[in-house]
Design a protein around this motif. Structure first.
Motif, PDB file in Angstrom:
ATOM      1  N   GLY A   1       0.790  -1.224   0.000  1.00  0.00           N
ATOM      2  CA  GLY A   1       0.000   0.000   0.000  1.00  0.00           C
ATOM      3  C   GLY A   1       0.822   1.272   0.000  1.00  0.00           C
ATOM      4  O   GLY A   1       2.027   1.269   0.247  1.00  0.00           O
ATOM      5  N   LEU A   2       0.130   2.366  -0.290  1.00  0.00           N
ATOM      6  CA  LEU A   2       0.777   3.677  -0.301  1.00  0.00           C
ATOM      7  C   LEU A   2       1.055   4.202   1.100  1.00  0.00           C
ATOM      8  O   LEU A   2       2.053   4.873   1.324  1.00  0.00           O
ATOM      9  CB  LEU A   2      -0.102   4.693  -1.042  1.00  0.00           C
ATOM     10  N   SER A   3       0.172   3.915   2.047  1.00  0.00           N
ATOM     11  CA  SER A   3       0.368   4.435   3.410  1.00  0.00           C
ATOM     12  C   SER A   3       1.703   4.015   4.009  1.00  0.00           C
ATOM     13  O   SER A   3       2.426   4.863   4.544  1.00  0.00           O
ATOM     14  CB  SER A   3      -0.785   4.017   4.326  1.00  0.00           C
ATOM     15  N   PRO A   4       2.079   2.736   3.932  1.00  0.00           N
ATOM     16  CA  PRO A   4       3.396   2.364   4.461  1.00  0.00           C
ATOM     17  C   PRO A   4       4.545   3.051   3.713  1.00  0.00           C
ATOM     18  O   PRO A   4       5.555   3.414   4.313  1.00  0.00           O
ATOM     19  CB  PRO A   4       3.463   0.848   4.273  1.00  0.00           C
TER      20      PRO A   4
ATOM     21  N   LEU B   1       4.490   6.051   2.331  1.00  0.00           N
ATOM     22  CA  LEU B   1       4.554   7.431   2.817  1.00  0.00           C
ATOM     23  C   LEU B   1       5.093   7.491   4.246  1.00  0.00           C
ATOM     24  O   LEU B   1       5.888   8.367   4.582  1.00  0.00           O
ATOM     25  CB  LEU B   1       3.172   8.079   2.742  1.00  0.00           C
ATOM     26  N   ARG B   2       4.669   6.553   5.073  1.00  0.00           N
ATOM     27  CA  ARG B   2       5.132   6.506   6.467  1.00  0.00           C
ATOM     28  C   ARG B   2       6.643   6.267   6.521  1.00  0.00           C
ATOM     29  O   ARG B   2       7.366   6.940   7.256  1.00  0.00           O
ATOM     30  CB  ARG B   2       4.375   5.422   7.231  1.00  0.00           C
TER      31      ARG B   2
ATOM     32  N   ARG C   1       8.456   9.415   5.396  1.00  0.00           N
ATOM     33  CA  ARG C   1       8.451  10.433   6.454  1.00  0.00           C
ATOM     34  C   ARG C   1       9.481  10.093   7.535  1.00  0.00           C
ATOM     35  O   ARG C   1      10.235  10.955   7.991  1.00  0.00           O
ATOM     36  CB  ARG C   1       7.049  10.563   7.052  1.00  0.00           C
TER      37      ARG C   1
ATOM     38  N   ALA D   1       3.307  14.436   3.135  1.00  0.00           N
ATOM     39  CA  ALA D   1       3.749  13.545   4.219  1.00  0.00           C
ATOM     40  C   ALA D   1       4.850  14.185   5.063  1.00  0.00           C
ATOM     41  O   ALA D   1       5.023  13.826   6.228  1.00  0.00           O
ATOM     42  CB  ALA D   1       4.234  12.214   3.643  1.00  0.00           C
TER      43      ALA D   1
END
Length: 161
Positions: free
Chosen positions: A15-18, A20-21, A24, A54
């Motif tokens: 996924g994109l969330s991991p 971006l996390r 960051r 992010a």
């Protein structure tokens, strides 16, 4: 730049969330304050805004096609991250290269990007791509990436019967 180092796998997630996390965290842990995103016009611009959001507490710029005469500054406005004209970018802490640069149809030469990296002399060079485009185009052998984030996209399309 010295010899190109081989990168080792640190972790895999979906996924994109991991993505971006992790980006960051990487920026924070590397004491990076000023970031230049470099990508192809149109395709990479939204990713610069997404990744810039992010790290919105940092100073962020977008360099379309690696052209320092067209630098945009990323700023938070009423509908989120947007771009404004900016002049005279000459030093950054990190350069983030987006994979669209390596796609043959956009015609950005790797040597142009190497010159840009040399000129801006970042502490870190980070690659962000999908479907291993940097590896397929051989840029991973030409650019001395400190980190390379490579995502894979699976598309499922549904419809009514």
């Amino acid at each position: 730049m010295g010899d190109i180092m081989t990168l080792k796998l640190l972790k895999e997630e979906n996924g994109l969330s991991p993505m971006l996390r992790e980006f960051r965290t990487l920026v924070r842990d590397s004491n990076i304050e000023k970031v230049a995103f470099v990508g192809s016009v149109g395709v990479c611009q939204p990713f610069a805004e997404l990744f810039g959001y992010a790290i919105r507490d940092k100073e962020c710029y977008f360099i379309p096609d690696g052209d320092l005469n067209k630098v945009k500054k990323l700023v938070i406005k009423d509908i989120g991250m947007q771009m404004e004209d900016f002049e005279n970018l000459n030093k950054v802490d990190a350069i983030v290269l987006f994979g669209g640069l390596a796609m043959p149809k956009y015609g950005v030469e790797v040597d142009k990007i190497k010159e840009l990296i040399n000129k801006l002399s970042p502490k870190k060079v980070i690659g962000v791509c999908f479907m291993s485009i940097f590896q397929k185009a051989g840029w991973d052998k030409e650019i001395d990436f400190d980190y390379l984030m490579d995502g894979f996209i699976k598309v499922s399309i549904y419809c009514k019967d």
